[in-house]
Design a protein around this motif. Structure first.
Motif, mmCIF file in Angstrom:
data_model
loop_
_atom_site.group_PDB
_atom_site.id
_atom_site.type_symbol
_atom_site.label_atom_id
_atom_site.label_comp_id
_atom_site.label_asym_id
_atom_site.label_seq_id
_atom_site.Cartn_x
_atom_site.Cartn_y
_atom_site.Cartn_z
ATOM 1 N N HIS A 172 -3.516 7.200 -13.524
ATOM 2 C CA HIS A 172 -2.125 7.435 -13.119
ATOM 3 C C HIS A 172 -1.827 8.924 -12.914
ATOM 4 O O HIS A 172 -1.749 9.385 -11.798
ATOM 5 N N GLY A 173 -1.617 9.648 -13.991
ATOM 6 C CA GLY A 173 -1.336 11.073 -13.867
ATOM 7 C C GLY A 173 -2.593 11.831 -13.479
ATOM 8 O O GLY A 173 -3.694 11.453 -13.868
ATOM 9 N N VAL A 174 -2.435 12.906 -12.703
ATOM 10 C CA VAL A 174 -3.604 13.681 -12.279
ATOM 11 C C VAL A 174 -3.232 15.153 -12.160
ATOM 12 O O VAL A 174 -2.124 15.500 -11.721
ATOM 13 N N THR A 175 -4.141 16.009 -12.575
ATOM 14 C CA THR A 175 -3.989 17.452 -12.465
ATOM 15 C C THR A 175 -5.384 18.063 -12.480
ATOM 16 O O THR A 175 -6.380 17.356 -12.504
ATOM 17 N N GLY A 176 -5.446 19.378 -12.478
ATOM 18 C CA GLY A 176 -6.746 20.036 -12.536
ATOM 19 C C GLY A 176 -6.612 21.535 -12.441
ATOM 20 O O GLY A 176 -5.502 22.086 -12.416
ATOM 21 N N SER A 177 -7.756 22.185 -12.363
ATOM 22 C CA SER A 177 -7.778 23.635 -12.220
ATOM 23 C C SER A 177 -7.370 24.011 -10.802
ATOM 24 O O SER A 177 -7.507 23.211 -9.876
ATOM 25 N N PHE B 219 0.840 -1.191 0.000
ATOM 26 C CA PHE B 219 0.000 0.000 0.000
ATOM 27 C C PHE B 219 0.876 1.242 0.000
ATOM 28 O O PHE B 219 2.070 1.176 0.288
ATOM 29 N N ASP B 220 0.270 2.373 -0.338
ATOM 30 C CA ASP B 220 0.930 3.668 -0.246
ATOM 31 C C ASP B 220 0.210 4.482 0.821
ATOM 32 O O ASP B 220 -0.952 4.220 1.137
ATOM 33 N N VAL B 221 0.904 5.481 1.363
ATOM 34 C CA VAL B 221 0.368 6.276 2.456
ATOM 35 C C VAL B 221 0.521 7.759 2.138
ATOM 36 O O VAL B 221 1.582 8.195 1.685
ATOM 37 N N LEU B 222 -0.542 8.506 2.379
ATOM 38 C CA LEU B 222 -0.507 9.965 2.323
ATOM 39 C C LEU B 222 -0.255 10.445 3.744
ATOM 40 O O LEU B 222 -0.976 10.072 4.667
ATOM 41 N N LEU B 223 0.811 11.243 3.920
ATOM 42 C CA LEU B 223 1.194 11.695 5.257
ATOM 43 C C LEU B 223 0.945 13.187 5.434
ATOM 44 O O LEU B 223 1.211 13.968 4.524
ATOM 45 N N HIS C 205 -0.921 8.718 -6.952
ATOM 46 C CA HIS C 205 -0.392 10.019 -7.354
ATOM 47 C C HIS C 205 -1.277 11.081 -6.727
ATOM 48 O O HIS C 205 -2.471 10.848 -6.481
ATOM 49 N N LEU C 206 -0.694 12.257 -6.499
ATOM 50 C CA LEU C 206 -1.360 13.320 -5.751
ATOM 51 C C LEU C 206 -1.379 14.613 -6.554
ATOM 52 O O LEU C 206 -0.400 14.944 -7.229
ATOM 53 N N PHE C 207 -2.489 15.348 -6.470
ATOM 54 C CA PHE C 207 -2.599 16.694 -7.038
ATOM 55 C C PHE C 207 -3.140 17.608 -5.949
ATOM 56 O O PHE C 207 -4.067 17.242 -5.226
#
Length: 173
Positions: free
Chosen positions: A69-74, A4-8, A28-30
């Protein structure tokens, strides 16, 4: 062995972990800078989640596509864009989502002429947004350019640009 992956969330004063949130492997995080949430995509499960800044509670979650996979936005987080790294050329590989009061809605999806849509960046400074998608891999040399109309909520492939081998990361600023 479960992976698993963790957001800290880390305190800038103490440099200690304040909160941790587990996800499936390969996230992946945006960070939409003018929104109250982070966006996390999980390649393994295909989920896109809105995570409240501060509390790290899940505000909304939507299955987009396994391989997201890839993520972005306004900057305000109203529109989000994600790639599906597993899709072949000619298959839907870019997804546009809108954050609404009722949750996450997939507005549109677009097929690309090259496979392995990897990372994505967006310029949201005008009525029609410009998106750039890299296509990764040892023999890839292409980048796809798309437009997104905020009014019509539609993605359109506008052109392709050759670059060096294996284009990877990118950003707008």
């Amino acid at each position: 062995e479960v992976k698993f992956d963790v957001l800290l969330q880390i305190s800038l004063k103490s440099l200690k972990i304040v909160r941790a949130k587990k996800f499936s492997e390969d996230i992946h995080l945006f960070n939409p800078v003018r929104a109250g949430f982070f966006v996390v995509v999980e390649e393994e499960t295909g989920a896109l989640s809105l995570i409240q800044k501060g509390t790290m509670k899940t505000l909304a979650k939507k299955k987009v596509a396994e391989g997201v996979h890839g993520v972005t936005g306004s900057e305000n987080g109203q529109f989000l864009f994600a790639t599906d790294i597993d899709e072949k050329a000619g298959s839907p590989a870019v997804y546009a989502l809108q954050v609404t009061k009722k949750g996450l809605v997939i507005c549109d999806k677009a097929a690309l002429n090259f496979g392995t849509a990897h990372n994505i960046a967006v310029d949201d400074r005008s009525k029609e947004m410009t998106l750039v998608v890299t296509h990764s891999g040892g023999s890839q040399v292409q980048n796809s350019i798309l437009t997104f109309s905020k009014k019509e909520r539609k993605l359109e492939l506008s052109k392709e640009l050759r670059s060096g081998v294996n284009p990877f990361g990118l950003t707008f600023f």
